[in-house]
Scaffold this active site. Sequence first.
Site, mmCIF file in Angstrom:
data_model
loop_
_atom_site.group_PDB
_atom_site.id
_atom_site.type_symbol
_atom_site.label_atom_id
_atom_site.label_comp_id
_atom_site.label_asym_id
_atom_site.label_seq_id
_atom_site.Cartn_x
_atom_site.Cartn_y
_atom_site.Cartn_z
ATOM 1 N N ASN A 100 0.810 -1.221 0.000
ATOM 2 C CA ASN A 100 0.000 0.000 0.000
ATOM 3 C C ASN A 100 0.845 1.274 0.000
ATOM 4 O O ASN A 100 0.409 2.302 0.513
ATOM 5 C CB ASN A 100 -0.964 0.004 1.195
ATOM 6 C CG ASN A 100 -1.754 -1.277 1.300
ATOM 7 O OD1 ASN A 100 -2.310 -1.753 0.316
ATOM 8 N ND2 ASN A 100 -1.797 -1.860 2.486
ATOM 9 N N HIS A 101 2.043 1.196 -0.562
ATOM 10 C CA HIS A 101 2.905 2.363 -0.700
ATOM 11 C C HIS A 101 2.870 2.773 -2.177
ATOM 12 O O HIS A 101 3.778 2.489 -2.951
ATOM 13 C CB HIS A 101 4.322 2.038 -0.237
ATOM 14 C CG HIS A 101 4.384 1.584 1.194
ATOM 15 N ND1 HIS A 101 5.376 0.774 1.687
ATOM 16 C CD2 HIS A 101 3.545 1.807 2.239
ATOM 17 C CE1 HIS A 101 5.165 0.529 2.976
ATOM 18 N NE2 HIS A 101 4.052 1.151 3.318
ATOM 19 N N ILE A 102 1.799 3.451 -2.553
ATOM 20 C CA ILE A 102 1.474 3.710 -3.960
ATOM 21 C C ILE A 102 2.276 4.923 -4.420
ATOM 22 O O ILE A 102 2.012 6.052 -4.004
ATOM 23 C CB ILE A 102 -0.037 3.942 -4.123
ATOM 24 C CG1 ILE A 102 -0.818 2.760 -3.534
ATOM 25 C CG2 ILE A 102 -0.394 4.133 -5.582
ATOM 26 C CD1 ILE A 102 -2.294 3.036 -3.338
#
Length: 539
Positions: A473-475
Amino acid sequence: MVTTLPQTPDLVVVGAGVAGGLVAKQAAEAGLRVTILCDGPTLDRADLVDRFRQADPQSLMSPYPVVPHAPQPQVNRTGDYLIQKGPDPYDQQYIRAVGGTTWHWGAATWRYIPNDMKLRTLYGVGRDWPIDYDEIEPWYYEAEVELGVAGPENAPFDAPRSKPYPMPEAPFSYLDQVFHDKLTALGYDVIHAPQCRNNQQVYDGRPPCCGNANCMPICPIGAQYSGNMSVEKAQAAGAELITNAVAHHLEVGPDKRITAVRYLKPDGSEFRLKAQTFALAANGIEGPKIMLMSKQEHAPDGVGNSSDMVGRNLMDHPGTMSKFDSKDPLWPGRGPNILSGIVNLRDGPWRERMAARKLMPDNKTHVHEVTVEAIEEGLTGAELREAIRHRAARRQIVFSFNEQLPDPSNRIVPSSEGLTDALGLPRPEIHYRIDDYVHRAAEDTRRRVEEMAVAFGATRDSVWHNDGYLPNNHITGATIMGDNPNDSVVNRDCRTHDHPNLWIASSSTFPSVSSVNVTLTIAALAIRMGEAIAAEARP
C-alpha cells in the site's frame, strides 16, 4: 446541473489524509482561507474499535464502513474496484475517509537515506530525485515533530540527522530483543524502528501506547498518529472541511491555470469550487485518475499530462514473507506490531543489479493462523490446545520491503472498457509487472531468512515462503518528480510543470520508492509545500 459554490478560498486541498491535512494545516495557520475536500466521511475511533471487535472475519479493513460512493479496494477482493490488466496484481487497499489510510497503518516513519535519492548517479538504475537529501532534511525533522516520532539515535544505516528525534525509541519486545541478539551474531544490524506512536509519555495530547498489538487495523486509544489529527488542526486554524465530496474534474483556463474543481456528492449532485491555488492530495491511484479524467480544451491529454507521464511509473514495495517455528518461545503479540528493522540491505553496490530491502520481524499475534493450521491437521481436544499454545509462542514471521524501479509501462488509467463505480466515474485500470531487479532481491532474502532460521533452532527446509509478492500500500510514482517537463509531472517543489497553481502532495511524486515506508517523506514534502504556498500567497 453543476452548482457553483459562492466561496472562493485561497487554497483548495483535494484529499484529507496525512498529506492533505498537513498542507491545509500549514496554509491555514499562515492565514490563508482553505477548503479541504474529502471523498469519504469523518470517522469516530470508538465506533471503529467497536466494529473491529464485532467483525467476523477480522481484517485490516473490517473496522471501516463501506463507502458506496467512494469505493475502497481490499486486498482479498480488489477486483470489485481495481481492474487488473498486467501480468502481476497490484492488490492495493486504502481508506477513503478523513484521515485516509493512516487509520490502519503500522506508524513506521523512516527517512530515506541520501543514496535512495541518487540511484541513477550512483548505481546506474532508476531515476535521481531533482532534490538531494540535505534539501529535505530540515523538513524531515519538522514532520517528525508534527507526527510525534520516536526513534533511535546514531543507528546504523539510518539517515543522518541535524536534530534528535522528538521521543526516544520504543523499547524492544522480548521477541525483537532475541532477534537483535541472534542476528547481530550473524553480522546483521537490527535497530529500533522509528514510529509515530507515543511510548513513554504524552505527546501532542496523545496518550502513551498501552500495547494492544492491533495497531493495524486500529489504534484503540489514539497513541498512534493518524491523518485526521492534522485535518482537525487545520480546522482549528480556520480551514473548511467538506466531506463525501468526490472530486472528479479539474478545470483549466486558457492561461493553463486551474480555475475550479468539480465534485460529486453521494446522491449524484455536482458542485464546482473555484480558488486561487489547488493542492491535489489524493493517493497515488485516485489523484492520477482525477488528472487523466480531466481532459478538456486546454488540457487535451488530461491535467498535468503534457509529458504523458501522469499515471506512469507506478511502484510499491513488493513484499516477501517467510515463516518458521523457533525452538524457544518468543511470545509475539506483545506491544506494537513492528518494533525493529534489519537494515543492512538498505544500501550497497549490489543495488546495480538487485533491489534494496528492509527486513522486519513480525510482532503480531499468530493465534488465529496456528489454530486454523492445527484444525486442518485434524487435531482436537487437549492435543489441539497444546499445539496452539506451542506454535503461537514460537511462530516467527519475517517480512521484507523490496525497492522497485520506476517503469513507465507500470501505470494506472481510467477504465478503457467503460467500467464505472456507483457515481458513474471510471474505475482505475492497472497495468503492472514486477521485474528481475525485484526477483533477484527476493531470492536473496529467502536464502538469508533460511540462514537466520537456523540460529533460532529451525531447519532451512522448514522455512515457508509466500508465493508471489505481498502488496504494502505504498502507492508511488504516478505523478513523478523531475527537472525536465518532458519526462516528469511535477518539479522539485511538487508544483506541476503544466499548471502554475496546481501542486501535488502525494508519494505519487516520488522518483524512487526506496526500501522503507513512505509516509514520513510524504509528510515532509507536504509541510514544505504548505509553507511554500502560504509564502507565495502573501502580499
